[in-house]
Design a protein around this motif. Structure first.
Motif, mmCIF file in Angstrom:
data_model
loop_
_atom_site.group_PDB
_atom_site.id
_atom_site.type_symbol
_atom_site.label_atom_id
_atom_site.label_comp_id
_atom_site.label_asym_id
_atom_site.label_seq_id
_atom_site.Cartn_x
_atom_site.Cartn_y
_atom_site.Cartn_z
ATOM 1 N N VAL A 114 0.431 1.389 1.560
ATOM 2 C CA VAL A 114 -0.390 0.180 1.547
ATOM 3 C C VAL A 114 -1.304 0.158 0.329
ATOM 4 C CG1 VAL A 114 -0.327 -0.124 4.034
ATOM 5 C CG2 VAL A 114 -2.214 1.113 3.004
ATOM 6 N N LEU A 128 9.575 -3.016 2.418
ATOM 7 C CA LEU A 128 8.767 -4.135 2.890
ATOM 8 C C LEU A 128 9.092 -4.373 4.350
ATOM 9 C CD1 LEU A 128 7.278 -4.915 0.443
ATOM 10 C CD2 LEU A 128 8.677 -6.970 0.215
ATOM 11 N N PRO A 129 8.086 -4.298 5.229
ATOM 12 C CA PRO A 129 8.382 -4.520 6.654
ATOM 13 C C PRO A 129 8.996 -5.893 6.845
ATOM 14 C CG PRO A 129 6.106 -3.815 6.339
ATOM 15 C CD PRO A 129 6.667 -4.079 4.987
ATOM 16 N N TYR A 132 9.702 -9.211 8.775
ATOM 17 C CA TYR A 132 8.990 -9.937 9.816
ATOM 18 C C TYR A 132 9.730 -9.902 11.141
ATOM 19 C CZ TYR A 132 6.288 -11.939 5.979
ATOM 20 O OH TYR A 132 5.487 -12.121 4.886
ATOM 21 N N LEU A 148 9.185 -6.948 13.258
ATOM 22 C CA LEU A 148 7.846 -6.813 13.817
ATOM 23 C C LEU A 148 7.575 -7.871 14.869
ATOM 24 C CD1 LEU A 148 5.922 -6.103 10.502
ATOM 25 C CD2 LEU A 148 6.631 -4.482 12.244
ATOM 26 N N LEU A 163 6.306 -8.449 19.144
ATOM 27 C CA LEU A 163 5.336 -9.363 19.728
ATOM 28 C C LEU A 163 5.976 -10.177 20.844
ATOM 29 C CD1 LEU A 163 3.258 -10.687 16.734
ATOM 30 C CD2 LEU A 163 2.727 -8.940 18.398
ATOM 31 N N LEU A 195 2.665 -25.096 15.980
ATOM 32 C CA LEU A 195 3.223 -24.316 14.874
ATOM 33 C C LEU A 195 4.378 -25.039 14.185
ATOM 34 C CD1 LEU A 195 3.018 -20.897 16.703
ATOM 35 C CD2 LEU A 195 1.824 -21.489 14.587
ATOM 36 N N LEU A 248 5.440 -16.352 9.819
ATOM 37 C CA LEU A 248 5.284 -15.205 10.695
ATOM 38 C C LEU A 248 4.642 -15.585 12.018
ATOM 39 C CD1 LEU A 248 4.455 -11.783 9.534
ATOM 40 C CD2 LEU A 248 3.011 -12.718 11.302
ATOM 41 N N ALA A 249 3.679 -16.501 11.937
ATOM 42 C CA ALA A 249 2.935 -16.859 13.145
ATOM 43 C C ALA A 249 3.834 -17.549 14.166
ATOM 44 C CB ALA A 249 1.754 -17.759 12.783
ATOM 45 N N LEU A 284 -0.437 -4.540 17.789
ATOM 46 C CA LEU A 284 0.781 -5.071 17.204
ATOM 47 C C LEU A 284 0.492 -5.997 16.031
ATOM 48 C CD1 LEU A 284 2.678 -5.837 20.524
ATOM 49 C CD2 LEU A 284 3.016 -3.909 18.987
ATOM 50 N N THR A 285 -0.552 -6.814 16.189
ATOM 51 C CA THR A 285 -0.815 -7.774 15.133
ATOM 52 C C THR A 285 -1.338 -7.098 13.878
ATOM 53 O OG1 THR A 285 -2.967 -8.198 16.120
ATOM 54 C CG2 THR A 285 -1.196 -9.719 16.656
ATOM 55 N N ARG A 303 -0.150 -4.565 12.652
ATOM 56 C CA ARG A 303 1.054 -4.232 11.910
ATOM 57 C C ARG A 303 1.531 -5.440 11.099
ATOM 58 N NH1 ARG A 303 4.425 -1.840 15.318
ATOM 59 N NH2 ARG A 303 2.816 -0.602 16.268
ATOM 60 N N LEU A 304 1.378 -6.617 11.710
ATOM 61 C CA LEU A 304 1.774 -7.822 10.993
ATOM 62 C C LEU A 304 0.847 -8.077 9.813
ATOM 63 C CD1 LEU A 304 2.807 -10.370 13.720
ATOM 64 C CD2 LEU A 304 4.198 -8.973 12.244
ATOM 65 N N ARG A 356 -0.617 -5.906 8.103
ATOM 66 C CA ARG A 356 -0.187 -4.957 7.082
ATOM 67 C C ARG A 356 1.020 -5.500 6.328
ATOM 68 N NH1 ARG A 356 1.422 0.658 9.609
ATOM 69 N NH2 ARG A 356 3.348 -0.466 10.003
ATOM 70 N N ALA A 357 1.949 -6.074 7.080
ATOM 71 C CA ALA A 357 3.145 -6.627 6.449
ATOM 72 C C ALA A 357 2.773 -7.764 5.508
ATOM 73 C CB ALA A 357 4.133 -7.107 7.505
ATOM 74 N N LEU A 358 1.832 -8.591 5.937
ATOM 75 C CA LEU A 358 1.417 -9.715 5.087
ATOM 76 C C LEU A 358 0.833 -9.198 3.779
ATOM 77 C CD1 LEU A 358 -0.157 -12.108 7.737
ATOM 78 C CD2 LEU A 358 1.961 -12.435 6.470
ATOM 79 N N LEU A 375 1.534 -6.365 2.290
ATOM 80 C CA LEU A 375 2.601 -5.813 1.458
ATOM 81 C C LEU A 375 3.461 -6.917 0.847
ATOM 82 C CD1 LEU A 375 3.594 -2.713 3.580
ATOM 83 C CD2 LEU A 375 2.543 -2.721 1.338
ATOM 84 N N ALA A 427 -0.702 -15.633 17.866
ATOM 85 C CA ALA A 427 -0.217 -16.184 16.603
ATOM 86 C C ALA A 427 -1.313 -16.195 15.541
ATOM 87 C CB ALA A 427 0.328 -17.593 16.818
ATOM 88 N N PRO A 454 -2.842 -12.178 13.186
ATOM 89 C CA PRO A 454 -2.576 -11.541 11.889
ATOM 90 C C PRO A 454 -3.367 -12.167 10.760
ATOM 91 C CG PRO A 454 -0.532 -11.919 13.064
ATOM 92 C CD PRO A 454 -1.598 -12.613 13.851
#
Lengths: 255, 255
Positions: A28, A80-81, A83, A86, A90, A111, A170-171, B86-87, B89-90, B92-94, B96, B171, B174
């Motif tokens: 990170v 790169l994780p 989405y 992950l 959720l 959304l 992602l959301a 969990l979020t 982790r998301l 973190r992904a954002l 990266l 939602a 993150p």
DNA sequence: GGCTCTAACTTTGTCGGACAAAGGGACAGC
DNA sequence: GCTGTCCCTTTGTCCGACAAAGTTAGAGCC
């Protein structure tokens, strides 16, 4: 009178956790870039000075978090994780918390409307091409509920992608993943379902192409309301998301 | 001409993965309920017929996914995955993926407006009490940017909670987690920042209490626009979320 | 009887070493 | 240049072991 804080709380964590944390930090922080090799387990044993079993437990943690993965030859590298990997976690959490379809529907209304608004504003020619291609494939499988549901899910992913907003992409994912299995049920149960779904997609693409925000929002609403009406023929909106739906998400995650 | 599918693809997965999958299946199917004990590692060794190291790798996978955890005495039991874990982790992904603050801002505008709309409609007396309590604490620390930023983050979590929509709560997380560190910077840098933030919160609580949707949306918009103006004094909205912000999220996850 | 304190016992975290299977690389042979 | 083979490395798994921390049971005390 409180004593002066002479000592910091000491960080007591199992070794495998420290290994995972150390590697995570490097990723990170950007010192290890996505794609960079991490080294073999034996390398890590030497660097961290712990047993290979310990290293392996740490690796599992990172692997599960999507921060590192193994390529075709099973060598470790940062990545790169993704989405989808992950967000399926959720979705699983939502199932276990027994959220209702009403929550799913209302959140998705927000959304998906936001996605189409972004898409109308930002969609590139390439996005439109992808959407058009998806539409063609949907039309070809309009009689096959399972395939059509899959196309539908992909369509909405593409709309979100066209918004160029990755946070939004992602959301919406967790809720979308739970929608997918129900779409199949609805298209199976409602005769008009398939054609109406495809027609809505056509209007949505059209709205994006014409940069017509009103039309985009309108057809997204209709599309979701169609889903809702179809769903209510089968079950109550206040039913919680069933455990069985998880199997879809689980299968999708492995792909 | 394609050959007829005589064979199914065989499922070849490492043993630790199969162990993890088997336990996961039992949990999402509901045969193991949250809170139920999983048994000791030795039990699992006997049941699965594999070595303890293998079991332990499987356990790490599930633990990281939030499906099982260890209680005070380190015994294993199934548990409800916590969103915050969990979020993060998301988030973190954002980071990266180097999303920009503009993406964050625009997605949050949608998500926070949806939250307040839900809250105006659904908030209970208890939700209002929590919000009011948060407001009192915010007023007490209006001079301390770090504490105030923390209160602000909590405030918006509480608003989302008041919407009674867990999908929405999840939602928005993150993006919200990435906002939090910047709020501190902005409150530090902009003299008016703290009082304006608290004032906005007061108006929002008021709107929820009066069930005044318009006012809720209006003040949420203003609140976010304040953030944006403050941020633009420091940096461009098109800058990507910096790696350093991750440290906050990382620290939060451990809590 | 109810309480505390101690002594087994259990469980986890870690270690060391071991081995089969699969992959990669070098090298000879065509 | 391509192919097949041998060797080395790496991973996935297993075995056995031990210290530290927690649990349980029982002895001893009030």
């Amino acid at each position: 009178m409180p004593i002066s804080p002479l000592f910091r709380p000491i960080d007591v964590a199992p070794a495998y956790q420290k290994v995972a944390d150390a590697i995570e930090r490097e990723i990170v922080n950007g010192r290890i870039k996505p794609g960079d090799p991490i080294g073999t387990e034996h390398d890590l044993v030497r660097q961290f000075g712990v047993n290979r079993s310990t290293i392996r437990e740490g690796i599992r943690v990172l692997e599960e978090g999507g921060l590192i993965s193994r390529d075709s030859s099973r060598r470790l590298h940062a990545c790169l994780p993704r989405y989808s990997k992950l967000t399926s976690r959720l979705s699983r959490a939502l199932v276990l918390h027994e959220v209702t379809f009403r929550e799913l529907y209302e959140a998705s209304m927000t959304l998906e409307v936001a996605s189409i608004e972004g898409a109308v504003e930002q969609a590139s020619e390439e996005n439109l091409a992808e959407l058009t291609d998806n539409l063609a494939r949907s039309e070809a499988v309009v009689g096959d509920p399972a395939m059509l549901a899959e196309c539908d899910a992909e369509f909405h992913v593409l709309v979100a992608k066209a918004s160029q907003n990755r946070v939004l992409q992602l959301a919406r994912e967790p809720a979308a993943q739970l929608f997918y299995p129900t779409t199949e049920m609805i298209v199976t149960g409602v005769a008009e379902g398939g054609p109406r779904l495809v027609a809505a997609h056509r209007h949505l693409i059209d709205a994006i192409r014409r940069r017509d925000r009103e039309a985009g929002v309108l057809w997204t609403r209709r599309h979701l309301q169609d889903w809702r009406r179809g769903f209510e023929k089968i079950a109550s909106l206040d039913r919680s998301v069933e455990h069985m739906y998880m199997e879809h998400a689980q299968a999708a995650r492995r792909r």
